[in-house]
Design a protein around this motif. Structure first.
Motif, PDB file in Angstrom:
ATOM      1  N   LYS A 156      20.881 -25.347  70.734  1.00 36.09           N
ATOM      2  CA  LYS A 156      19.464 -25.579  71.068  1.00 36.09           C
ATOM      3  C   LYS A 156      18.672 -24.283  71.170  1.00 36.09           C
ATOM      4  O   LYS A 156      17.488 -24.234  70.884  1.00 36.09           O
ATOM      5  N   HIS A 194      24.094 -27.628  63.276  1.00 34.19           N
ATOM      6  CA  HIS A 194      24.073 -26.439  64.136  1.00 34.19           C
ATOM      7  C   HIS A 194      22.809 -26.415  65.001  1.00 34.19           C
ATOM      8  O   HIS A 194      22.867 -26.017  66.159  1.00 34.19           O
ATOM      9  N   ALA A 195      21.680 -26.845  64.433  1.00 35.54           N
ATOM     10  CA  ALA A 195      20.439 -26.878  65.214  1.00 35.54           C
ATOM     11  C   ALA A 195      20.541 -27.884  66.352  1.00 35.54           C
ATOM     12  O   ALA A 195      20.005 -27.665  67.444  1.00 35.54           O
ATOM     13  N   HIS A 196      21.252 -28.977  66.115  1.00 40.35           N
ATOM     14  CA  HIS A 196      21.413 -30.004  67.144  1.00 40.35           C
ATOM     15  C   HIS A 196      22.292 -29.492  68.289  1.00 40.35           C
ATOM     16  O   HIS A 196      22.044 -29.814  69.455  1.00 40.35           O
ATOM     17  N   ARG A 217      21.344 -28.753  60.043  1.00 38.19           N
ATOM     18  CA  ARG A 217      20.874 -29.741  61.022  1.00 38.19           C
ATOM     19  C   ARG A 217      21.869 -29.874  62.172  1.00 38.19           C
ATOM     20  O   ARG A 217      21.489 -29.994  63.334  1.00 38.19           O
ATOM     21  N   GLY A 220      19.009 -21.646  69.358  1.00 37.86           N
ATOM     22  CA  GLY A 220      18.790 -21.023  68.063  1.00 37.86           C
ATOM     23  C   GLY A 220      19.368 -19.628  67.936  1.00 37.86           C
ATOM     24  O   GLY A 220      18.969 -18.867  67.057  1.00 37.86           O
TER      25      GLY A 220
END
Length: 472
Positions: A33, A28-30, A26, A35
Protein backbone atom coordinates in the motif's frame (compact mmCIF):
# COMPACT_ATOMS: atom_id res chain seq x y z
CA UNK A 1 15.92 -12.00 -2.54
CA UNK A 2 16.51 -13.63 -5.90
CA UNK A 3 15.56 -12.19 -9.28
CA UNK A 4 14.10 -13.68 -12.46
CA UNK A 5 13.94 -12.45 -16.06
CA UNK A 6 11.00 -12.95 -18.42
CA UNK A 7 11.78 -13.41 -22.13
CA UNK A 8 8.77 -12.96 -24.42
CA UNK A 9 9.12 -14.13 -28.04
CA UNK A 10 6.60 -13.75 -30.84
CA UNK A 11 3.08 -12.33 -30.91
CA UNK A 12 1.55 -14.80 -28.47
CA UNK A 13 4.52 -14.71 -26.09
CA UNK A 14 4.37 -10.93 -25.88
CA UNK A 15 0.63 -10.79 -25.38
CA UNK A 16 0.73 -13.34 -22.55
CA UNK A 17 3.86 -11.77 -21.05
CA UNK A 18 2.39 -8.29 -20.96
CA UNK A 19 -0.74 -9.56 -19.27
CA UNK A 20 1.55 -11.08 -16.63
CA UNK A 21 3.29 -7.73 -16.04
CA UNK A 22 -0.04 -5.93 -15.76
CA UNK A 23 -1.44 -8.41 -13.23
CA UNK A 24 1.83 -8.52 -11.26
CA UNK A 25 1.84 -4.73 -10.90
CA UNK A 26 -1.77 -4.77 -9.71
CA UNK A 27 -0.98 -7.51 -7.23
CA UNK A 28 2.04 -5.69 -5.79
CA UNK A 29 0.05 -2.45 -5.56
CA UNK A 30 -2.68 -4.28 -3.65
CA UNK A 31 -0.17 -5.72 -1.15
CA UNK A 32 2.31 -2.86 -0.97
CA UNK A 33 0.00 0.00 0.00
CA UNK A 34 2.88 2.37 0.68
CA UNK A 35 4.30 1.97 -2.81
CA UNK A 36 7.84 1.50 -1.49
CA UNK A 37 10.38 -0.47 -3.48
CA UNK A 38 10.93 -3.74 -1.59
CA UNK A 39 12.31 -7.26 -2.08
CA UNK A 40 8.98 -8.49 -3.44
CA UNK A 41 8.99 -5.87 -6.21
CA UNK A 42 12.71 -6.40 -6.77
CA UNK A 43 12.21 -10.03 -7.80
CA UNK A 44 10.77 -9.03 -11.20
CA UNK A 45 11.23 -5.23 -11.31
CA UNK A 46 14.14 -2.89 -10.73
CA UNK A 47 14.03 0.70 -9.53
CA UNK A 48 15.92 2.96 -11.91
CA UNK A 49 15.30 6.21 -10.03
CA UNK A 50 15.87 6.45 -6.26
CA UNK A 51 16.14 10.23 -5.98
CA UNK A 52 14.43 11.73 -2.96
CA UNK A 53 11.19 13.59 -3.63
CA UNK A 54 10.55 17.06 -2.21
CA UNK A 55 7.90 15.79 0.19
CA UNK A 56 5.09 17.90 -1.28
CA UNK A 57 1.88 17.19 0.63
CA UNK A 58 3.77 15.31 3.29
CA UNK A 59 4.62 12.43 0.95
CA UNK A 60 8.38 12.69 1.26
CA UNK A 61 10.50 9.68 0.35
CA UNK A 62 12.05 8.09 -2.69
CA UNK A 63 10.75 8.38 -6.23
CA UNK A 64 9.87 4.96 -7.67
CA UNK A 65 10.50 4.33 -11.37
CA UNK A 66 10.10 0.62 -12.07
CA UNK A 67 11.42 -1.31 -15.04
CA UNK A 68 10.38 -4.89 -15.69
CA UNK A 69 13.17 -7.47 -15.81
CA UNK A 70 12.17 -8.46 -19.33
CA UNK A 71 13.25 -8.85 -22.93
CA UNK A 72 10.57 -8.60 -25.64
CA UNK A 73 11.39 -10.10 -29.04
CA UNK A 74 9.19 -10.17 -32.14
CA UNK A 75 10.00 -10.10 -35.83
CA UNK A 76 6.88 -8.04 -36.47
CA UNK A 77 6.29 -4.65 -34.90
CA UNK A 78 2.51 -4.76 -34.38
CA UNK A 79 2.11 -6.20 -30.89
CA UNK A 80 5.13 -4.44 -29.40
CA UNK A 81 3.94 -1.12 -30.88
CA UNK A 82 0.59 -1.75 -29.15
CA UNK A 83 2.44 -2.36 -25.89
CA UNK A 84 4.30 0.95 -26.23
CA UNK A 85 0.96 2.73 -26.66
CA UNK A 86 -0.55 1.05 -23.60
CA UNK A 87 -0.14 1.39 -19.82
CA UNK A 88 3.03 -0.74 -19.71
CA UNK A 89 5.09 1.79 -21.66
CA UNK A 90 6.34 3.16 -18.33
CA UNK A 91 7.91 -0.14 -17.23
CA UNK A 92 9.39 -1.07 -20.61
CA UNK A 93 11.84 0.93 -22.72
CA UNK A 94 13.40 0.65 -26.16
CA UNK A 95 16.48 -1.12 -24.81
CA UNK A 96 14.26 -4.05 -23.79
CA UNK A 97 12.56 -4.41 -27.18
CA UNK A 98 13.92 -6.16 -30.25
CA UNK A 99 11.84 -6.11 -33.44
CA UNK A 100 12.01 -6.51 -37.21
CA UNK A 101 9.37 -5.67 -39.77
CA UNK A 102 8.79 -8.68 -42.02
CA UNK A 103 7.98 -11.51 -39.60
CA UNK A 104 8.82 -15.19 -39.94
CA UNK A 105 5.95 -16.14 -42.24
CA UNK A 106 4.82 -19.01 -39.96
CA UNK A 107 8.07 -20.75 -40.80
CA UNK A 108 10.22 -22.26 -38.02
CA UNK A 109 13.30 -22.23 -40.26
CA UNK A 110 13.05 -18.47 -40.88
CA UNK A 111 12.72 -17.79 -37.15
CA UNK A 112 15.39 -20.25 -36.03
CA UNK A 113 17.90 -20.06 -38.88
CA UNK A 114 17.49 -16.66 -40.53
CA UNK A 115 16.54 -14.43 -37.63
CA UNK A 116 18.40 -16.64 -35.16
CA UNK A 117 21.66 -15.98 -37.01
CA UNK A 118 20.95 -12.30 -37.59
CA UNK A 119 19.94 -11.45 -34.03
CA UNK A 120 21.81 -13.92 -31.78
CA UNK A 121 24.53 -11.45 -30.80
CA UNK A 122 22.06 -8.65 -30.05
CA UNK A 123 19.84 -10.96 -28.02
CA UNK A 124 22.80 -12.32 -26.04
CA UNK A 125 24.05 -8.79 -25.37
CA UNK A 126 20.65 -7.62 -24.18
CA UNK A 127 20.24 -10.68 -21.97
CA UNK A 128 23.66 -10.01 -20.46
CA UNK A 129 22.77 -6.36 -19.73
CA UNK A 130 19.48 -7.39 -18.14
CA UNK A 131 21.23 -10.03 -16.03
CA UNK A 132 23.80 -7.48 -14.83
CA UNK A 133 21.02 -5.67 -12.98
CA UNK A 134 20.33 -8.80 -10.92
CA UNK A 135 22.10 -9.48 -7.62
CA UNK A 136 21.14 -13.16 -7.64
CA UNK A 137 19.68 -14.32 -10.96
CA UNK A 138 17.66 -17.44 -10.31
CA UNK A 139 15.50 -18.19 -13.33
CA UNK A 140 14.62 -17.31 -16.91
CA UNK A 141 10.96 -17.60 -17.91
CA UNK A 142 10.54 -18.01 -21.66
CA UNK A 143 7.03 -17.49 -23.07
CA UNK A 144 6.30 -18.45 -26.69
CA UNK A 145 3.92 -20.28 -28.99
CA UNK A 146 4.70 -23.45 -30.90
CA UNK A 147 2.60 -22.99 -34.03
CA UNK A 148 3.95 -19.80 -35.61
CA UNK A 149 7.37 -18.98 -36.99
CA UNK A 150 8.94 -16.47 -34.59
CA UNK A 151 7.68 -18.02 -31.35
CA UNK A 152 8.67 -21.57 -32.30
CA UNK A 153 11.81 -20.83 -34.31
CA UNK A 154 13.41 -17.79 -32.71
CA UNK A 155 11.93 -18.72 -29.33
CA UNK A 156 13.80 -22.02 -29.25
CA UNK A 157 16.92 -20.29 -30.57
CA UNK A 158 16.76 -17.94 -27.58
CA UNK A 159 16.40 -21.01 -25.34
CA UNK A 160 19.67 -22.46 -26.63
CA UNK A 161 21.36 -19.05 -26.16
CA UNK A 162 20.21 -19.02 -22.53
CA UNK A 163 21.73 -22.46 -22.01
CA UNK A 164 25.03 -21.38 -23.58
CA UNK A 165 25.31 -17.98 -21.87
CA UNK A 166 23.77 -18.83 -18.47
CA UNK A 167 24.26 -22.60 -18.02
CA UNK A 168 23.67 -22.50 -14.26
CA UNK A 169 20.39 -20.55 -14.38
CA UNK A 170 17.09 -22.46 -14.46
CA UNK A 171 15.08 -22.21 -17.72
CA UNK A 172 11.30 -22.59 -17.34
CA UNK A 173 9.38 -22.43 -20.62
CA UNK A 174 5.66 -21.78 -21.09
CA UNK A 175 4.75 -23.15 -24.53
CA UNK A 176 1.41 -22.55 -26.24
CA UNK A 177 0.45 -25.59 -28.32
CA UNK A 178 -1.85 -25.14 -31.35
CA UNK A 179 -5.18 -26.91 -31.62
CA UNK A 180 -5.93 -29.46 -34.35
CA UNK A 181 -8.02 -26.78 -36.11
CA UNK A 182 -5.22 -24.20 -36.05
CA UNK A 183 -5.44 -21.77 -38.96
CA UNK A 184 -1.67 -21.99 -39.59
CA UNK A 185 -1.36 -24.94 -41.97
CA UNK A 186 2.33 -25.46 -41.14
CA UNK A 187 1.87 -25.39 -37.35
CA UNK A 188 2.56 -29.17 -37.01
CA UNK A 189 5.96 -28.69 -38.68
CA UNK A 190 6.81 -25.71 -36.50
CA UNK A 191 5.68 -27.47 -33.33
CA UNK A 192 7.60 -30.71 -33.90
CA UNK A 193 10.77 -28.85 -34.88
CA UNK A 194 10.41 -26.74 -31.73
CA UNK A 195 9.72 -29.81 -29.55
CA UNK A 196 13.20 -31.18 -30.21
CA UNK A 197 14.74 -27.93 -28.97
CA UNK A 198 12.52 -27.86 -25.87
CA UNK A 199 13.45 -31.44 -25.02
CA UNK A 200 17.17 -30.73 -25.34
CA UNK A 201 17.53 -27.24 -23.87
CA UNK A 202 14.77 -26.54 -21.30
CA UNK A 203 14.80 -27.43 -17.61
CA UNK A 204 11.00 -27.43 -17.34
CA UNK A 205 8.27 -26.94 -19.93
CA UNK A 206 4.69 -26.00 -19.05
CA UNK A 207 2.63 -27.04 -22.09
CA UNK A 208 -0.62 -25.15 -22.63
CA UNK A 209 -3.09 -26.16 -25.34
CA UNK A 210 -5.13 -23.51 -27.10
CA UNK A 211 -8.16 -25.79 -27.24
CA UNK A 212 -8.05 -26.32 -23.50
CA UNK A 213 -8.05 -22.55 -22.99
CA UNK A 214 -11.01 -22.17 -25.35
CA UNK A 215 -12.92 -24.78 -23.34
CA UNK A 216 -12.11 -22.97 -20.09
CA UNK A 217 -13.25 -19.57 -21.36
CA UNK A 218 -16.48 -21.11 -22.67
CA UNK A 219 -17.06 -22.66 -19.25
CA UNK A 220 -16.49 -19.33 -17.51
CA UNK A 221 -18.92 -17.63 -19.88
CA UNK A 222 -21.49 -20.36 -19.24
CA UNK A 223 -21.18 -19.70 -15.50
CA UNK A 224 -22.11 -16.04 -15.94
CA UNK A 225 -25.83 -16.84 -15.52
CA UNK A 226 -26.71 -16.88 -19.17
CA UNK A 227 -25.21 -13.52 -19.99
CA UNK A 228 -24.19 -13.01 -23.58
CA UNK A 229 -20.72 -14.32 -24.52
CA UNK A 230 -17.97 -12.01 -23.35
CA UNK A 231 -20.13 -10.10 -20.88
CA UNK A 232 -18.43 -11.92 -18.02
CA UNK A 233 -15.12 -10.36 -19.01
CA UNK A 234 -14.31 -7.38 -16.83
CA UNK A 235 -11.46 -5.10 -17.79
CA UNK A 236 -10.24 -5.02 -14.18
CA UNK A 237 -10.73 -8.69 -13.43
CA UNK A 238 -7.73 -10.73 -12.35
CA UNK A 239 -8.36 -14.18 -13.75
CA UNK A 240 -10.61 -14.19 -16.77
CA UNK A 241 -10.39 -10.80 -18.41
CA UNK A 242 -8.59 -7.64 -19.32
CA UNK A 243 -6.36 -6.28 -22.05
CA UNK A 244 -3.37 -5.93 -19.77
CA UNK A 245 -0.56 -3.96 -21.32
CA UNK A 246 -2.03 -3.79 -24.83
CA UNK A 247 -3.80 -0.88 -26.43
CA UNK A 248 -6.86 -1.25 -28.64
CA UNK A 249 -10.10 -3.20 -28.61
CA UNK A 250 -10.42 -6.41 -26.64
CA UNK A 251 -10.07 -9.61 -28.67
CA UNK A 252 -11.49 -13.09 -28.06
CA UNK A 253 -8.08 -14.54 -27.12
CA UNK A 254 -7.45 -11.97 -24.38
CA UNK A 255 -9.36 -14.07 -21.83
CA UNK A 256 -7.30 -17.11 -22.90
CA UNK A 257 -4.06 -15.18 -22.42
CA UNK A 258 -5.29 -14.13 -19.00
CA UNK A 259 -5.47 -17.74 -17.78
CA UNK A 260 -1.86 -18.36 -18.86
CA UNK A 261 -0.72 -15.10 -17.25
CA UNK A 262 -2.27 -16.29 -14.01
CA UNK A 263 -0.40 -19.57 -14.29
CA UNK A 264 2.78 -17.47 -14.31
CA UNK A 265 1.48 -15.29 -11.49
CA UNK A 266 0.98 -18.37 -9.31
CA UNK A 267 4.25 -20.13 -10.15
CA UNK A 268 6.20 -16.95 -9.33
CA UNK A 269 4.28 -16.06 -6.16
CA UNK A 270 6.82 -17.68 -3.83
CA UNK A 271 9.59 -15.71 -5.51
CA UNK A 272 7.66 -12.47 -5.07
CA UNK A 273 6.10 -12.80 -1.61
CA UNK A 274 6.75 -14.34 1.78
CA UNK A 275 5.22 -17.63 2.88
CA UNK A 276 5.41 -20.24 5.59
CA UNK A 277 6.64 -22.84 3.09
CA UNK A 278 7.97 -20.92 0.11
CA UNK A 279 9.14 -22.96 -2.86
CA UNK A 280 12.38 -21.97 -4.56
CA UNK A 281 11.98 -21.89 -8.35
CA UNK A 282 15.01 -24.14 -8.74
CA UNK A 283 13.25 -26.73 -6.60
CA UNK A 284 10.62 -27.27 -9.29
CA UNK A 285 13.07 -28.94 -11.67
CA UNK A 286 15.02 -30.52 -8.82
CA UNK A 287 11.96 -32.27 -7.38
CA UNK A 288 9.72 -32.84 -10.38
CA UNK A 289 12.14 -33.96 -13.10
CA UNK A 290 13.68 -37.37 -12.33
CA UNK A 291 14.89 -37.81 -15.94
CA UNK A 292 16.35 -34.82 -17.83
CA UNK A 293 14.18 -35.06 -20.95
CA UNK A 294 10.92 -35.88 -19.18
CA UNK A 295 10.49 -32.31 -17.98
CA UNK A 296 7.00 -31.53 -19.31
CA UNK A 297 4.75 -30.53 -16.40
CA UNK A 298 0.96 -30.50 -16.76
CA UNK A 299 -0.37 -27.29 -15.16
CA UNK A 300 -3.75 -27.15 -13.44
CA UNK A 301 -5.13 -23.94 -11.96
CA UNK A 302 -8.01 -23.13 -9.63
CA UNK A 303 -9.93 -20.87 -9.44
CA UNK A 304 -10.15 -19.86 -13.11
CA UNK A 305 -12.21 -16.73 -12.53
CA UNK A 306 -12.76 -13.89 -10.10
CA UNK A 307 -15.80 -13.96 -7.87
CA UNK A 308 -16.65 -10.50 -9.19
CA UNK A 309 -16.68 -11.86 -12.75
CA UNK A 310 -18.75 -14.98 -12.04
CA UNK A 311 -21.48 -14.87 -9.41
CA UNK A 312 -20.87 -18.17 -7.66
CA UNK A 313 -19.95 -18.94 -4.05
CA UNK A 314 -16.20 -19.20 -3.34
CA UNK A 315 -14.76 -22.70 -3.61
CA UNK A 316 -14.05 -24.53 -0.37
CA UNK A 317 -10.40 -25.44 0.11
CA UNK A 318 -10.96 -29.20 -0.17
CA UNK A 319 -12.97 -28.69 -3.34
CA UNK A 320 -10.10 -26.69 -4.84
CA UNK A 321 -7.77 -29.65 -4.34
CA UNK A 322 -10.27 -31.89 -6.12
CA UNK A 323 -10.61 -29.32 -8.92
CA UNK A 324 -6.86 -29.21 -9.43
CA UNK A 325 -6.90 -32.92 -10.28
CA UNK A 326 -9.90 -32.72 -12.61
CA UNK A 327 -9.73 -32.39 -16.37
CA UNK A 328 -11.72 -29.13 -16.39
CA UNK A 329 -8.93 -27.21 -14.68
CA UNK A 330 -5.96 -28.53 -16.66
CA UNK A 331 -4.27 -26.44 -19.29
CA UNK A 332 -3.88 -29.43 -21.58
CA UNK A 333 -6.61 -31.88 -22.52
CA UNK A 334 -5.52 -35.03 -20.73
CA UNK A 335 -6.46 -37.13 -17.73
CA UNK A 336 -3.57 -37.67 -15.30
CA UNK A 337 -5.72 -39.91 -13.09
CA UNK A 338 -5.66 -42.52 -15.87
CA UNK A 339 -1.89 -42.35 -16.19
CA UNK A 340 1.25 -42.44 -14.07
CA UNK A 341 2.65 -39.65 -11.90
CA UNK A 342 6.41 -39.24 -11.70
CA UNK A 343 6.01 -36.34 -9.27
CA UNK A 344 3.59 -33.55 -8.43
CA UNK A 345 3.91 -30.04 -6.99
CA UNK A 346 1.15 -28.11 -5.22
CA UNK A 347 1.64 -24.35 -4.97
CA UNK A 348 -0.92 -22.76 -2.65
CA UNK A 349 -1.57 -19.11 -2.01
CA UNK A 350 -3.47 -17.59 0.91
CA UNK A 351 -4.17 -18.48 4.51
CA UNK A 352 -3.67 -22.24 4.23
CA UNK A 353 -2.19 -24.43 6.95
CA UNK A 354 0.34 -27.19 6.37
CA UNK A 355 -2.15 -29.53 8.03
CA UNK A 356 -4.74 -28.68 5.33
CA UNK A 357 -2.17 -29.48 2.70
CA UNK A 358 -1.20 -32.83 4.20
CA UNK A 359 -4.80 -33.83 4.83
CA UNK A 360 -5.77 -33.24 1.21
CA UNK A 361 -2.73 -35.05 -0.14
CA UNK A 362 -3.63 -38.08 1.98
CA UNK A 363 -7.22 -37.84 0.75
CA UNK A 364 -6.20 -37.74 -2.92
CA UNK A 365 -3.33 -40.24 -2.89
CA UNK A 366 -5.45 -43.42 -3.15
CA UNK A 367 -6.92 -42.25 -6.46
CA UNK A 368 -3.56 -41.31 -8.04
CA UNK A 369 -0.95 -43.70 -9.44
CA UNK A 370 2.66 -42.80 -8.65
CA UNK A 371 5.75 -44.64 -9.89
CA UNK A 372 6.77 -47.28 -7.39
CA UNK A 373 10.12 -45.65 -6.61
CA UNK A 374 8.60 -42.23 -5.86
CA UNK A 375 5.40 -42.91 -3.92
CA UNK A 376 6.00 -39.78 -1.81
CA UNK A 377 6.81 -37.62 -4.83
CA UNK A 378 4.99 -34.50 -3.64
CA UNK A 379 6.52 -31.03 -3.52
CA UNK A 380 4.53 -28.33 -1.75
CA UNK A 381 4.71 -24.58 -1.46
CA UNK A 382 2.71 -22.13 0.65
CA UNK A 383 2.68 -18.42 -0.17
CA UNK A 384 0.82 -16.28 2.33
CA UNK A 385 -0.36 -13.66 -0.21
CA UNK A 386 -3.49 -14.76 -2.12
CA UNK A 387 -4.45 -13.47 -5.58
CA UNK A 388 -6.41 -10.21 -5.55
CA UNK A 389 -10.08 -10.96 -4.90
CA UNK A 390 -9.59 -14.45 -3.49
CA UNK A 391 -8.92 -16.03 -0.12
CA UNK A 392 -6.71 -18.70 -1.66
CA UNK A 393 -5.69 -20.35 -4.94
CA UNK A 394 -3.94 -23.52 -6.05
CA UNK A 395 -1.60 -24.39 -8.90
CA UNK A 396 -0.74 -28.05 -9.47
CA UNK A 397 2.22 -29.07 -11.66
CA UNK A 398 2.11 -32.76 -12.54
CA UNK A 399 4.93 -34.67 -14.17
CA UNK A 400 2.60 -37.29 -15.60
CA UNK A 401 2.76 -39.68 -18.54
CA UNK A 402 -0.56 -38.32 -19.84
CA UNK A 403 1.37 -35.70 -21.85
CA UNK A 404 2.25 -38.44 -24.34
CA UNK A 405 -1.27 -38.12 -25.84
CA UNK A 406 -0.72 -34.44 -26.66
CA UNK A 407 2.61 -35.32 -28.26
CA UNK A 408 1.17 -38.32 -30.12
CA UNK A 409 -1.60 -36.18 -31.61
CA UNK A 410 0.97 -33.59 -32.65
CA UNK A 411 3.14 -36.26 -34.32
CA UNK A 412 0.14 -37.56 -36.28
CA UNK A 413 -0.66 -34.10 -37.61
CA UNK A 414 3.01 -33.67 -38.53
CA UNK A 415 3.19 -37.00 -40.39
CA UNK A 416 -0.03 -36.27 -42.27
CA UNK A 417 1.73 -33.33 -43.92
CA UNK A 418 5.22 -34.81 -44.07
CA UNK A 419 4.21 -38.02 -45.86
CA UNK A 420 2.95 -35.85 -48.73
CA UNK A 421 5.97 -33.52 -48.49
CA UNK A 422 3.41 -30.72 -48.32
CA UNK A 423 4.85 -27.21 -47.89
CA UNK A 424 8.38 -28.57 -47.37
CA UNK A 425 9.85 -26.31 -50.04
CA UNK A 426 9.08 -23.24 -47.93
CA UNK A 427 11.45 -24.61 -45.28
CA UNK A 428 14.14 -26.11 -47.49
CA UNK A 429 14.74 -22.85 -49.34
CA UNK A 430 15.87 -21.24 -46.07
CA UNK A 431 19.66 -21.18 -45.75
CA UNK A 432 20.88 -23.73 -43.21
CA UNK A 433 17.67 -25.79 -43.26
CA UNK A 434 17.96 -29.41 -44.38
CA UNK A 435 15.31 -32.11 -44.72
CA UNK A 436 17.22 -34.29 -42.26
CA UNK A 437 16.16 -31.87 -39.50
CA UNK A 438 12.55 -32.92 -40.03
CA UNK A 439 13.31 -36.62 -39.64
CA UNK A 440 15.55 -35.94 -36.63
CA UNK A 441 12.82 -33.82 -34.99
CA UNK A 442 10.08 -36.44 -35.41
CA UNK A 443 12.52 -39.15 -34.26
CA UNK A 444 13.23 -37.11 -31.11
CA UNK A 445 9.51 -36.72 -30.48
CA UNK A 446 8.89 -40.45 -31.04
CA UNK A 447 11.65 -41.28 -28.58
CA UNK A 448 10.05 -38.98 -25.99
CA UNK A 449 6.64 -40.61 -26.51
CA UNK A 450 8.19 -44.05 -26.17
CA UNK A 451 9.84 -43.17 -22.87
CA UNK A 452 6.50 -42.05 -21.46
CA UNK A 453 4.88 -45.19 -22.88
CA UNK A 454 7.40 -47.46 -21.14
CA UNK A 455 6.69 -45.78 -17.82
CA UNK A 456 2.95 -45.96 -18.40
CA UNK A 457 3.21 -49.68 -19.09
CA UNK A 458 4.52 -50.25 -15.57
CA UNK A 459 1.22 -48.92 -14.24
CA UNK A 460 -0.89 -51.14 -16.51
CA UNK A 461 1.04 -54.31 -15.71
CA UNK A 462 1.53 -53.47 -12.02
CA UNK A 463 5.26 -54.08 -12.22
CA UNK A 464 6.52 -53.42 -8.67
CA UNK A 465 9.79 -51.76 -9.61
CA UNK A 466 9.82 -49.78 -12.82
CA UNK A 467 13.19 -49.91 -14.58
CA UNK A 468 14.99 -46.62 -14.49
CA UNK A 469 15.29 -44.98 -17.87
CA UNK A 470 18.77 -44.57 -19.27
CA UNK A 471 18.42 -41.03 -20.51
CA UNK A 472 21.61 -39.25 -21.39
Amino acid sequence: MTQSIVVQVGQCGNQVGCRFWDLALREHAHVNKGGLYDDALGSFFRNVDSRRSDGVGGLGGRIQHLKARALLVDMEEGVINQILQGPLREVLDDAQLLTDVSGSGNNWAVGHMTYGSAYSERISEQLRKTAEHCDCLQCFFLIHSMGGGTGSGLGTKVLSLLEDDFPGVCRIVTSMFPSAEDDVITSPYNSVLAMRELTEHADCVLPVENQSLVDMVNKINAMSHGAKPGSVIRRDGTLASGRGGLAGAEKPFDAMNNIVANLLLNITSSARFEGSLNMDLNEIAMNLVPFPQLHYLVPSLTPLYTLADVHVPPRRLDQMFSDAFSRDHQLIRADPRQHLYLACALLLRGNVQVSDLRRNIERLKPSLSFVSWNQEGWKTGLCSVPPVGHSHSLLALANNTCVKQTFTDLRERFLKLYRKKAHLHHYLQVEGMEQSLFSEAVSSLSSLIQQYHHLDATRATLVPDAPRLGIA
